[in-house]
Design a protein around this motif. Structure first.
Motif, mmCIF file in Angstrom:
data_model
loop_
_atom_site.group_PDB
_atom_site.id
_atom_site.type_symbol
_atom_site.label_atom_id
_atom_site.label_comp_id
_atom_site.label_asym_id
_atom_site.label_seq_id
_atom_site.Cartn_x
_atom_site.Cartn_y
_atom_site.Cartn_z
ATOM 1 N N ALA A 52 0.851 -1.190 0.000
ATOM 2 C CA ALA A 52 0.000 0.000 0.000
ATOM 3 C C ALA A 52 0.885 1.238 0.000
ATOM 4 N N GLN A 85 -1.557 -1.345 -4.028
ATOM 5 C CA GLN A 85 -2.749 -0.547 -3.730
ATOM 6 C C GLN A 85 -2.331 0.920 -3.817
ATOM 7 N N ASP A 132 -10.742 1.132 -2.944
ATOM 8 C CA ASP A 132 -9.354 0.689 -3.039
ATOM 9 C C ASP A 132 -9.132 0.052 -4.408
ATOM 10 N N ASN A 163 -6.022 -1.460 -7.251
ATOM 11 C CA ASN A 163 -4.702 -2.084 -7.198
ATOM 12 C C ASN A 163 -4.178 -2.396 -8.590
#
Length: 220
Positions: A153, A174, A194, A196
């Motif tokens: 992330a 992410q 979110d 990715n």
């Protein structure tokens, strides 16, 4: 290296409504959904959404949010609840716990080892600042966590930075929580969420997910 494709989202019960027809129509290929947290919390939307997503041909994944408790016991709870088959991507969410004790590295190793013992495969590891602080610059590679693929992330920059040496590279990135980070932030059928990027192409993504290529099919 094939193009880094932007076709995976992650969800939980916090997203109250999801239209998987619209999600697929917007080009999403894979969904990773929260299944469990700690030793007793299960996401009540998990099972129904798994069935809905798979009926539409979407790849399905499950993640467990780790806390500061016995890692093996958390793994047992996760596997029992998520009930993953060979084509369910499995992931440990390893980050700071805002409501209680944070999972330690030893507990993460316990979780990873127990999942491998039960399923015969290692889960992915999702983390950001926490894993960078703990394993950044540390050599040699962690003997347990180095078996995991890294889902990192980071909501800034053109690519993930400071990947710990334990991992050869990042696998999933992410890049936004739906608000911070580069565009795009939205997915039809979900809204801001979110998102990715995968460090490869579609054939490699399906291989990560455990999808076997049909005889005679060409990689993309």
């Amino acid at each position: 290296m094939a193009a880094r494709i932007n076709v995976v989202i992650d969800l939980s019960h916090h997203r109250e409504t999801v239209d998987f027809d619209a999600v697929k129509g917007d080009g999403i290929v894979g969904v990773i959904h929260k299944a469990t947290e700690g030793l007793g919390f299960s996401d009540k939307t998990y099972a129904a959404r798994r069935d809905e997503a798979r009926r539409r041909g979407l790849l399905w994944g499950a993640y467990h949010s780790g806390v500061g408790a016995n890692g093996s016991d958390q793994a047992d709870f996760f596997i029992k609840t998520a009930d993953p088959d060979e084509q369910t991507l499995i992931v440990l969410d390893y980050e700071t716990n805002p409501t209680g004790p944070t999972m330690t590295l030893d507990q993460a190793r316990e979780f990873v080892g127990r999942v491998e013992e039960i399923t015969g495969r290692y889960p992915g590891l999702y983390s950001g600042r926490l894993i960078k602080e703990q394993l950044g610059g540390v050599t040699p590679p962690d003997p347990v966590l180095s078996n995991c693929f890294l889902w990192i992330a980071q909501y800034g920059g053109p690519r993930p930075l400071d990947v710990p040496p334990t991992f050869k590279t990042w696998t999933l990135w992410q890049y936004t929580d739906g608000v911070h980070g580069p565009e795009p932030h939205r997915v039809k059928g979900v809204g801001q969420c979110d998102r990715n990027r995968f460090n490869g192409g579609l054939a490699q993504l399906k291989k990560l997910w455990g999808v076997r290529r049909k005889s005679g099919a060409k990689a993309r």
